[in-house]
Design an enzyme around this catalytic site. Structure first.
Site, PDB file in Angstrom:
ATOM      1  N   GLY A   1       0.855  -1.274  -0.005  1.00  0.00           N
ATOM      2  CA  GLY A   1       0.123   0.072   0.108  1.00  0.00           C
ATOM      3  C   GLY A   1       0.874   1.348   0.170  1.00  0.00           C
ATOM      4  O   GLY A   1       0.345   2.369  -0.189  1.00  0.00           O
ATOM      5  N   HIS A   2       2.073   1.118   0.138  1.00  0.00           N
ATOM      6  CA  HIS A   2       2.858   2.310   0.198  1.00  0.00           C
ATOM      7  C   HIS A   2       3.793   2.611  -1.206  1.00  0.00           C
ATOM      8  O   HIS A   2       3.732   1.484  -1.943  1.00  0.00           O
ATOM      9  CB  HIS A   2       4.074   2.102   1.347  1.00  0.00           C
TER      10      HIS A   2
ATOM     11  N   VAL B   1      12.767   7.127  -9.092  1.00  0.00           N
ATOM     12  CA  VAL B   1      14.152   7.512  -9.118  1.00  0.00           C
ATOM     13  C   VAL B   1      14.622   7.389  -7.672  1.00  0.00           C
ATOM     14  O   VAL B   1      14.398   8.531  -6.836  1.00  0.00           O
ATOM     15  CB  VAL B   1      14.488   8.774  -9.976  1.00  0.00           C
ATOM     16  N   GLY B   2      15.660   6.632  -7.279  1.00  0.00           N
ATOM     17  CA  GLY B   2      16.245   6.628  -5.989  1.00  0.00           C
ATOM     18  C   GLY B   2      17.595   6.970  -6.144  1.00  0.00           C
ATOM     19  O   GLY B   2      18.636   6.896  -7.329  1.00  0.00           O
ATOM     20  N   PHE B   3      18.486   7.125  -5.096  1.00  0.00           N
ATOM     21  CA  PHE B   3      19.709   7.390  -5.175  1.00  0.00           C
ATOM     22  C   PHE B   3      20.344   6.295  -4.344  1.00  0.00           C
ATOM     23  O   PHE B   3      20.122   5.779  -3.273  1.00  0.00           O
ATOM     24  CB  PHE B   3      19.968   8.629  -4.409  1.00  0.00           C
TER      25      PHE B   3
ATOM     26  N   TYR C   1      27.356  -1.803   3.197  1.00  0.00           N
ATOM     27  CA  TYR C   1      28.127  -0.794   2.387  1.00  0.00           C
ATOM     28  C   TYR C   1      29.087   0.013   3.430  1.00  0.00           C
ATOM     29  O   TYR C   1      29.828   0.865   3.021  1.00  0.00           O
ATOM     30  CB  TYR C   1      27.053   0.295   1.671  1.00  0.00           C
TER      31      TYR C   1
END
Length: 297
Positions: A10-11, A16-18, A49
């Site tokens: 539902g979210h 476009v992400g970084f 990371y």
């Protein structure tokens, strides 16, 4: 308005992400700040990371100190590392990530790989790790509890093939909302896309630029020239037009902004088909090479 995709939870996930993979700790904080200033509202992180503390400092600066961006307007993803698949390690691993990022909750938490490593400590181990059998079911049931606890809004997977997804779907109380995999015209994974579309699992493309595989590609270069765009613009737009979200990464401020310049053009159908036909199953991130685990063969 940046396009987004409504997940099965539902979210909405911005397309476009970084990305913060391989971003040096000394540069990543500034890069995230630049990305948020440029308009990115989707930031992709992971414990492995080893830069979540620095990313968290950028979040604190933007969300609290400067208060130029609202936390609720940014979609933040992180990932559970392979060492923490046992049920007693899942929540503590998330809590360390939340602490490092300075957050109360994540928008999306992913099982990073369908491979478990032997737990030796809370430190992240990437190489020389011994594989250990932990069923994905055990891990997934703990992931579901994180949603119940309000610590994450959506849960998903990363680097799962069709067989792995089928297994999780067979017992999931909360279905995986997303699967993050390597995707670009040299690795377009049509069968995986077909399966995910059928089961309403959103695909996020990591390494959408093919880890440099397209830098000197004349054919993609010609398409980029036609639209007066860069090769990265064309590769990301190709993915977005297929309803994938993309997470390009860069630590160069001008390139961070340039990679977001995707909303004032559309790739024509003939060019989309041409890019589709470039598929040659070129995988630049293959665990068969770095762990000796043939996940995709």
């Amino acid at each position: 308005m940046e396009p987004s995709f409504k997940l099965s939870s539902g979210h909405k996930i911005p397309l476009v992400g970084f990305g913060t993979w391989k971003a040096e700790t000394t540069l990543v904080g500034k890069a995230v700040e630049v990305a948020l200033d440029a308009g990115y509202r989707h930031i992709d992180c992971a414990a492995v990371y080893l830069n979540e503390k620095e990313v968290g400092e950028a979040f604190t600066k933007k969300f609290t100190t400067e208060a130029t961006v609202k936390r609720e307007d940014v979609f933040i993803t992180s990932k559970l590392w392979n060492t923490f698949h046992k049920k007693e390690h899942v929540r503590p691993a998330l809590e360390r990530t939340l602490s490092d990022l300075g957050l109360q909750y994540l928008d999306l938490y992913l099982v990073h790989w369908p491979v478990a490593f032997e737990y030796t400590s809370n430190d992240i181990q990437t190489s020389g790790s011994t594989q250990e059998f932990v069923s994905i079911r055990e891990t997934w049931e703990e992931m579901e509890k994180l949603v119940d606890a309000g610590l994450v809004k959506s849960i998903g997977l990363s680097n799962f093939n069709v067989q792995g997804l089928m297994e999780v779907l067979s017992y999931a109380r909360i279905k995986p909302a997303a699967n993050q995999v390597e995707l670009h015209p040299f690795l377009s994974q049509p069968e995986l896309k077909k399966f995910c579309d059928k089961h309403n699992i959103h695909l996020t493309a990591y390494s959408p630029l093919g880890n440099g595989a397209f830098v000197d590609n004349e054919e993609v270069g010609a398409i980029a020239k036609k639209y007066n765009k860069t090769i990265p613009n064309v590769l990301c737009k190709w993915a977005i037009q297929k309803n994938f979200s993309v997470i390009p990464k860069s630590s160069t401020p001008s390139r961070v902004a340039e990679n977001f310049d995707l909303f004032n053009f559309e790739i024509e159908e003939a060019d989309m088909l041409f890019l589709d036909k470039m598929d040659k199953n070129l995988r630049t991130c293959d665990p068969a090479k770095f762990w000796g685990v043939p996940l995709f063969n």
